[in-house]
Motif scaffolding. Structure first.
Motif, PDB file in Angstrom:
ATOM      1  N   ALA A  43       0.839  -1.201   0.000  1.00 29.83           N
ATOM      2  CA  ALA A  43       0.000   0.000   0.000  1.00 29.83           C
ATOM      3  C   ALA A  43       0.870   1.246   0.000  1.00 29.83           C
ATOM      4  O   ALA A  43       1.940   1.278   0.606  1.00 29.83           O
ATOM      5  N   LYS A  44       0.385   2.252  -0.679  1.00 27.31           N
ATOM      6  CA  LYS A  44       0.978   3.587  -0.692  1.00 27.31           C
ATOM      7  C   LYS A  44       0.006   4.470   0.079  1.00 27.31           C
ATOM      8  O   LYS A  44      -1.184   4.504  -0.216  1.00 27.31           O
ATOM      9  N   VAL A  45       0.506   5.154   1.095  1.00 27.52           N
ATOM     10  CA  VAL A  45      -0.329   5.974   1.958  1.00 27.52           C
ATOM     11  C   VAL A  45       0.144   7.419   1.848  1.00 27.52           C
ATOM     12  O   VAL A  45       1.341   7.689   1.922  1.00 27.52           O
ATOM     13  N   ALA A  46      -0.807   8.335   1.664  1.00 31.06           N
ATOM     14  CA  ALA A  46      -0.441   9.744   1.521  1.00 31.06           C
ATOM     15  C   ALA A  46      -1.514  10.624   2.144  1.00 31.06           C
ATOM     16  O   ALA A  46      -2.684  10.275   2.179  1.00 31.06           O
ATOM     17  N   GLY A  47      -1.075  11.766   2.627  1.00 34.18           N
ATOM     18  CA  GLY A  47      -1.996  12.732   3.203  1.00 34.18           C
ATOM     19  C   GLY A  47      -1.306  13.588   4.232  1.00 34.18           C
ATOM     20  O   GLY A  47      -0.082  13.725   4.245  1.00 34.18           O
ATOM     21  N   LYS A  48      -2.114  14.145   5.119  1.00 36.87           N
ATOM     22  CA  LYS A  48      -1.593  15.014   6.165  1.00 36.87           C
ATOM     23  C   LYS A  48      -2.390  14.744   7.428  1.00 36.87           C
ATOM     24  O   LYS A  48      -3.617  14.688   7.389  1.00 36.87           O
ATOM     25  N   ALA A  49      -1.698  14.545   8.527  1.00 32.74           N
ATOM     26  CA  ALA A  49      -2.351  14.325   9.816  1.00 32.74           C
ATOM     27  C   ALA A  49      -1.706  15.227  10.850  1.00 32.74           C
ATOM     28  O   ALA A  49      -0.481  15.256  10.986  1.00 32.74           O
ATOM     29  N   MET A  50      -2.522  15.981  11.556  1.00 37.53           N
ATOM     30  CA  MET A  50      -2.045  16.875  12.604  1.00 37.53           C
ATOM     31  C   MET A  50      -0.936  17.802  12.095  1.00 37.53           C
ATOM     32  O   MET A  50       0.054  18.053  12.774  1.00 37.53           O
ATOM     33  N   GLY A  51      -1.079  18.253  10.850  1.00 39.72           N
ATOM     34  CA  GLY A  51      -0.121  19.181  10.277  1.00 39.72           C
ATOM     35  C   GLY A  51       1.150  18.552   9.744  1.00 39.72           C
ATOM     36  O   GLY A  51       2.044  19.244   9.288  1.00 39.72           O
ATOM     37  N   VAL A  52       1.236  17.228   9.785  1.00 41.65           N
ATOM     38  CA  VAL A  52       2.438  16.525   9.327  1.00 41.65           C
ATOM     39  C   VAL A  52       2.113  15.776   8.042  1.00 41.65           C
ATOM     40  O   VAL A  52       1.139  15.006   7.993  1.00 41.65           O
ATOM     41  N   SER A  53       2.906  15.992   7.005  1.00 45.41           N
ATOM     42  CA  SER A  53       2.714  15.280   5.745  1.00 45.41           C
ATOM     43  C   SER A  53       3.073  13.814   5.915  1.00 45.41           C
ATOM     44  O   SER A  53       4.061  13.483   6.568  1.00 45.41           O
ATOM     45  N   ILE A  54       2.256  12.958   5.309  1.00 43.57           N
ATOM     46  CA  ILE A  54       2.472  11.518   5.375  1.00 43.57           C
ATOM     47  C   ILE A  54       2.707  10.999   3.976  1.00 43.57           C
ATOM     48  O   ILE A  54       1.937  11.281   3.055  1.00 43.57           O
ATOM     49  N   ASP A  55       3.763  10.245   3.831  1.00 41.50           N
ATOM     50  CA  ASP A  55       4.100   9.575   2.587  1.00 41.50           C
ATOM     51  C   ASP A  55       4.733   8.253   3.002  1.00 41.50           C
ATOM     52  O   ASP A  55       5.860   8.225   3.490  1.00 41.50           O
ATOM     53  N   ALA A  56       3.977   7.163   2.887  1.00 42.49           N
ATOM     54  CA  ALA A  56       4.469   5.877   3.380  1.00 42.49           C
ATOM     55  C   ALA A  56       4.200   4.765   2.378  1.00 42.49           C
ATOM     56  O   ALA A  56       3.241   4.828   1.607  1.00 42.49           O
ATOM     57  N   ASP A  57       5.056   3.784   2.412  1.00 42.05           N
ATOM     58  CA  ASP A  57       4.894   2.549   1.644  1.00 42.05           C
ATOM     59  C   ASP A  57       4.966   1.413   2.639  1.00 42.05           C
ATOM     60  O   ASP A  57       5.875   1.385   3.480  1.00 42.05           O
ATOM     61  N   LEU A  58       4.010   0.488   2.561  1.00 39.86           N
ATOM     62  CA  LEU A  58       4.084  -0.656   3.457  1.00 39.86           C
ATOM     63  C   LEU A  58       3.668  -1.920   2.739  1.00 39.86           C
ATOM     64  O   LEU A  58       2.991  -1.877   1.713  1.00 39.86           O
ATOM     65  N   THR A  59       4.107  -3.029   3.298  1.00 41.57           N
ATOM     66  CA  THR A  59       3.801  -4.334   2.738  1.00 41.57           C
ATOM     67  C   THR A  59       3.352  -5.254   3.859  1.00 41.57           C
ATOM     68  O   THR A  59       3.947  -5.270   4.935  1.00 41.57           O
ATOM     69  N   ILE A  60       2.315  -6.020   3.579  1.00 47.56           N
ATOM     70  CA  ILE A  60       1.825  -7.016   4.530  1.00 47.56           C
ATOM     71  C   ILE A  60       2.581  -8.316   4.261  1.00 47.56           C
ATOM     72  O   ILE A  60       2.590  -8.817   3.140  1.00 47.56           O
ATOM     73  N   HIS A  61       3.215  -8.836   5.282  1.00 47.09           N
ATOM     74  CA  HIS A  61       3.920 -10.117   5.205  1.00 47.09           C
ATOM     75  C   HIS A  61       3.179 -11.125   6.081  1.00 47.09           C
ATOM     76  O   HIS A  61       2.281 -10.765   6.836  1.00 47.09           O
ATOM     77  N   ASP A  62       3.589 -12.390   6.018  1.00 43.97           N
ATOM     78  CA  ASP A  62       2.934 -13.443   6.804  1.00 43.97           C
ATOM     79  C   ASP A  62       2.953 -13.163   8.298  1.00 43.97           C
ATOM     80  O   ASP A  62       2.020 -13.517   9.006  1.00 43.97           O
ATOM     81  N   ASN A  63       4.014 -12.553   8.799  1.00 38.60           N
ATOM     82  CA  ASN A  63       4.139 -12.360  10.247  1.00 38.60           C
ATOM     83  C   ASN A  63       4.516 -10.938  10.664  1.00 38.60           C
ATOM     84  O   ASN A  63       4.859 -10.706  11.813  1.00 38.60           O
ATOM     85  N   LYS A  64       4.456 -10.004   9.727  1.00 42.55           N
ATOM     86  CA  LYS A  64       4.749  -8.607  10.063  1.00 42.55           C
ATOM     87  C   LYS A  64       4.177  -7.675   9.008  1.00 42.55           C
ATOM     88  O   LYS A  64       3.873  -8.089   7.889  1.00 42.55           O
ATOM     89  N   VAL A  65       4.041  -6.417   9.411  1.00 47.05           N
ATOM     90  CA  VAL A  65       3.742  -5.333   8.480  1.00 47.05           C
ATOM     91  C   VAL A  65       4.992  -4.478   8.479  1.00 47.05           C
ATOM     92  O   VAL A  65       5.448  -4.031   9.530  1.00 47.05           O
ATOM     93  N   GLY A  66       5.582  -4.305   7.321  1.00 54.44           N
ATOM     94  CA  GLY A  66       6.825  -3.553   7.241  1.00 54.44           C
ATOM     95  C   GLY A  66       6.745  -2.475   6.198  1.00 54.44           C
ATOM     96  O   GLY A  66       5.924  -2.521   5.283  1.00 54.44           O
ATOM     97  N   GLY A  67       7.593  -1.481   6.363  1.00 55.92           N
ATOM     98  CA  GLY A  67       7.632  -0.428   5.373  1.00 55.92           C
ATOM     99  C   GLY A  67       8.469   0.744   5.817  1.00 55.92           C
ATOM    100  O   GLY A  67       9.289   0.636   6.733  1.00 55.92           O
ATOM    101  N   GLU A  68       8.238   1.846   5.147  1.00 56.15           N
ATOM    102  CA  GLU A  68       8.931   3.073   5.499  1.00 56.15           C
ATOM    103  C   GLU A  68       8.015   4.256   5.246  1.00 56.15           C
ATOM    104  O   GLU A  68       7.108   4.195   4.416  1.00 56.15           O
ATOM    105  N   ALA A  69       8.251   5.302   6.026  1.00 55.55           N
ATOM    106  CA  ALA A  69       7.421   6.508   5.947  1.00 55.55           C
ATOM    107  C   ALA A  69       8.314   7.729   5.984  1.00 55.55           C
ATOM    108  O   ALA A  69       9.460   7.668   6.451  1.00 55.55           O
ATOM    109  N   SER A  70       7.775   8.839   5.516  1.00 59.79           N
ATOM    110  CA  SER A  70       8.528  10.079   5.563  1.00 59.79           C
ATOM    111  C   SER A  70       8.825  10.432   7.021  1.00 59.79           C
ATOM    112  O   SER A  70       8.009  10.224   7.910  1.00 59.79           O
ATOM    113  N   ASP A  71      10.007  10.942   7.256  1.00 64.76           N
ATOM    114  CA  ASP A  71      10.449  11.327   8.595  1.00 64.76           C
ATOM    115  C   ASP A  71       9.912  12.727   8.881  1.00 64.76           C
ATOM    116  O   ASP A  71      10.222  13.662   8.151  1.00 64.76           O
ATOM    117  N   PRO A  72       9.110  12.899   9.946  1.00 70.21           N
ATOM    118  CA  PRO A  72       8.548  14.216  10.235  1.00 70.21           C
ATOM    119  C   PRO A  72       9.546  15.188  10.858  1.00 70.21           C
ATOM    120  O   PRO A  72       9.195  16.325  11.156  1.00 70.21           O
TER     121      PRO A  72
END
Length: 106
Positions: A43-72
Motif C-alpha cells: 500500500a501507498k499511503v499519503a496525506g496530512k495528519a495533525m499538520g504533518v505530511s504523510i508519505d508511506a509505503d508498506l507491505t503485509i507479510h505473513d508475520n509482520k507489516v513492514g515499510g517506510e514513511a517520511s520522517d517528520p
C-alpha cells in the motif's frame, strides 16, 4: 528529509492483517483525510495528519507489516513512531475482533 523504517509483528495471518490494516486506513481516512492505495499486499499511503505530511509505503507479510514513511523531523519523530506503533499493534491485536476496531479510537 529521510525515511523511517518500521516493522510491526503480527500473529493474525496475512489476509487478516491486510483487513485490519485497511480498517486502520479507513479510520485515518475519516479522521485526517489520509488516502491509501493498495497494489496486492503493498500500500501507498499519503496525506496530512495533525499538520504533518504523510508519505508511506508498506507491505503485509505473513508475520509482520513492514515499510517506510517520511520522517517528520527530529522534534516529531519519537511521537510519530510511538503513535504508529501503538495504532498498528492495536489493529493487529488478535484479541480484538475486526468489527470492534475503530470504535474507541482517539
Amino acid at each position: 528529509m529521510g525515511r523511517l523504517k518500521f516493522d510491526v509483528p503480527h500473529t493474525v495471518g496475512k489476509d487478516e492483517a491486510k483487513k485490519r490494516v485497511d480498517a486502520l486506513f479507513g479510520y485515518w481516512g475519516k479522521k485526517y483525510g489520509v488516502k491509501a492505495q493498495w497494489n496486492g499486499d503493498a500500500a501507498k499511503v499519503a496525506g496530512k495528519a495533525m499538520g504533518v505530511s504523510i508519505d508511506a509505503d508498506l507491505t503485509i507479510h505473513d508475520n509482520k507489516v513492514g515499510g517506510e514513511a517520511s520522517d517528520p523531523g527530529m522534534l516529531l519523530r519519537g511521537q510519530a513512531q510511538k503513535y504508529l506503533t501503538r495504532k498498528f499493534n492495536e489493529y493487529l491485536d488478535p484479541k480484538k475482533p475486526l468489527d470492534q476496531l475503530g470504535r474507541d479510537d482517539d
